[in-house]
Design a protein around this motif. Sequence first.
Motif, mmCIF file in Angstrom:
data_model
loop_
_atom_site.group_PDB
_atom_site.id
_atom_site.type_symbol
_atom_site.label_atom_id
_atom_site.label_comp_id
_atom_site.label_asym_id
_atom_site.label_seq_id
_atom_site.Cartn_x
_atom_site.Cartn_y
_atom_site.Cartn_z
ATOM 1 N N GLU A 41 0.831 -1.203 0.000
ATOM 2 C CA GLU A 41 0.000 0.000 0.000
ATOM 3 C C GLU A 41 0.864 1.251 0.000
ATOM 4 N N THR A 66 -5.766 1.566 -9.554
ATOM 5 C CA THR A 66 -5.219 0.351 -8.930
ATOM 6 C C THR A 66 -5.329 0.432 -7.407
ATOM 7 N N ASP A 69 -9.040 0.223 -6.276
ATOM 8 C CA ASP A 69 -9.525 -1.158 -6.310
ATOM 9 C C ASP A 69 -9.044 -1.933 -5.080
ATOM 10 N N TYR A 70 -7.800 -1.676 -4.699
ATOM 11 C CA TYR A 70 -7.219 -2.325 -3.515
ATOM 12 C C TYR A 70 -7.996 -1.939 -2.249
ATOM 13 N N GLU A 72 -11.097 -0.737 -2.085
ATOM 14 C CA GLU A 72 -12.491 -1.181 -2.149
ATOM 15 C C GLU A 72 -12.623 -2.647 -1.737
ATOM 16 N N ARG A 73 -11.636 -3.449 -2.149
ATOM 17 C CA ARG A 73 -11.664 -4.861 -1.731
ATOM 18 C C ARG A 73 -11.546 -4.986 -0.220
ATOM 19 N N ARG A 74 -10.788 -4.103 0.407
ATOM 20 C CA ARG A 74 -10.603 -4.130 1.862
ATOM 21 C C ARG A 74 -11.680 -3.316 2.608
ATOM 22 N N GLN A 75 -12.555 -2.632 1.826
ATOM 23 C CA GLN A 75 -13.637 -1.810 2.381
ATOM 24 C C GLN A 75 -13.098 -0.748 3.349
ATOM 25 N N TRP A 77 -13.174 2.630 3.486
ATOM 26 C CA TRP A 77 -13.885 3.676 2.756
ATOM 27 C C TRP A 77 -13.282 5.056 2.948
ATOM 28 N N TYR A 80 -10.466 5.277 0.728
ATOM 29 C CA TYR A 80 -10.994 5.159 -0.641
ATOM 30 C C TYR A 80 -11.498 6.511 -1.147
ATOM 31 N N HIS A 114 -23.604 3.249 -1.448
ATOM 32 C CA HIS A 114 -23.001 2.349 -0.464
ATOM 33 C C HIS A 114 -23.327 2.771 0.970
#
Length: 675
Positions: A41, A66, A69-70, A72-75, A77, A80, A114
């Motif tokens: 990260e 990129t 996306d990383y 969002e997969r880990r939520q 927010w 993000y 969301h």
Amino acid sequence: MVLVVKKIVFLFVALLVAGVTLAAQQKPTNQEKPQQPSEQEMEMVQRISELQMSGSDSDFYEAQQTYMDYLERRQEWEKYYRTWMNRVIYEVNHKHFHRAFIEIHHLTDHIKEHHQERYLYISNMGLGFFYNGRNQPEMGEKFFRRALQGIDAEKEPVAVFNVYLSLAQSLSFKRPAEAMACLDSLPQQMLANPMYESGVLGYRCIIANKMGDREAFYRYFAKYDSIRSNLPAQFNAANLQQVMVCHSLMQNDYQRALAWCDSLDVPLMATELRINVYEQMGDWERAFRASELKDSLVQADEREALELHMADMAHDIDMLQTEHDKAEMRRVQLVIVGLMALAIIALLVGMLIYRHKKNRRLKEQFLQLQEARRSTEAGQAIRRAFVSTIYEKLKSPINVLMGYAHIFNNPDFLLKPEERPKRYSDILAAARSIESLIDPVIDSFAQGTTGITNEERDICMKALRSPLLTLISTSEIIIDGNGQIPHDEYMQLRADVCHNAYHVATSANQLILFSLYGDDFPTPRQDRIGLNEVVRSVMNSYDIHPSAIYKKRKLATAFKTEVADDVMINTNPLLQDLLNCLLDNADKYATGGSVLVTCHANVEGKYAISIANEGPVVPAADAERIFEPFVRLYSDEHSLGIGLPLARRLAISMGYKVTLDPEYTSGARFVVTGL
């Protein structure tokens, strides 16, 4: 204060990226688990930080997507949406306002879809950045205050810090004292980080200088310079040049202040700072020239802002139409949607009218100083538009004549007797079309900023009308002959047609281009193309001058390059017209041998193109005279005498130079430098 806006946005880029890391290190709430940033990260964050300051759009977008996306997969927010905000700031920094508006719209939709409404303050921050970037600080202040109302100060000190600093930025336009008070409200724990503190201190120095508070300026500058000297790795240099200009002016060190201005890579910012320096120096002449340059840059921003208003209106109308389509199944809401559409359109029209009136009032304040210049520019704009219209009408007949000149230049190309009337009728129609537009062409040239005398006007008329009338009469003879003219006589007549068609076409084209670009208006170099590629393209499309056949001689062209084929340059299609002028001149005065075109690098790290022939040497006394319009070194010449002047004017408009090489003694060699 427009300058402060631009630089402070860059400060936020650094702060927000650092905030991603800092937020991950804060103490988590009861509902959240601690998530320390991984090495992967940290690498992605560093990559985004580097690209948003100096990378290309595509590279930045790819790196940012990129990382998003990383997250969002880990939520995660908060990170993000902060990263998404970086995209908005990037677009604002690069004046992609419409893109920024669309990103804010998508960001808001994502938050609502969301159910992350507690992050709606980020959308308000985005709108604040958007309006500050468009020089609308009142609107920026409005949305930053909205953002403050939606932030949990205890959980998100980084966000509070950024919003207060943004609000100070908006207030600094007209209320610098309130802006300074806003900085005093920043969370003190954030200022423990040298990068944050140095960024804020730099901004404090700028506002203190605007307020004329020397004591406060030196107090803030001492801390600012201490971090710069003792902690260079953690120093935030976003506003360094502005601060150092202010410091130099405080000490009356004008040369150093100008040197710091020169180090800036933002033209409008550098120009405004120079105006401040010149005014304090008392150099009013240089200050006025700098003000004129600033006006031209500001006008460009105003045009861009107006275009953005229209794009926003179109975008909003599209959104309303989409809502209208969805409302077909909900008749109850149809009236509400219609009223909303009318209200939004009325609001947008009202904003446009208000902005138009505001701009008109601002322009009236400068009316006395700029009236003469504006009148001249308006007249030239009308004249250039008129010339452009004529040029569009002339393109077709010029291309017809050039096409037939190139075809007839080949003695092996033969026409059957029954084909001649049709071909020469085309030539005759093109020639008469050009004849009908000769007078307005020359009139437009006479009304340019350079102007021409009656004698020069007669030269233009004679140089165009004589070959044009000869071309018309010769074509009529061939048509009336109906294929019965003896072959030898016909070939001589065809050679005359070829020669005159080329002369008329090139002379008319050069005269139009000189009229369009003879006013030294800058021409943007928006095309990126290979240097060798553009030269080969010009040579492949250039046939030897028809006079080579007419004078019973045959020349060859040769191309040599010392530059790799992957070398790219930023240029404009007018470079091809420039090279055609030089090729035409080299061919016209060559007595034998070949015309040689070369590409090479020069000592300045740029590239050059040279075009040389074998023929008479231009006397040293005439080395500059040949670049003046209508100068002809030989009394028996019947040309316009604007080929070389046009080449130089085109070069100047694109930021290049065209010179005669005095060391070449086998003929004439012209060099285009600055590529």
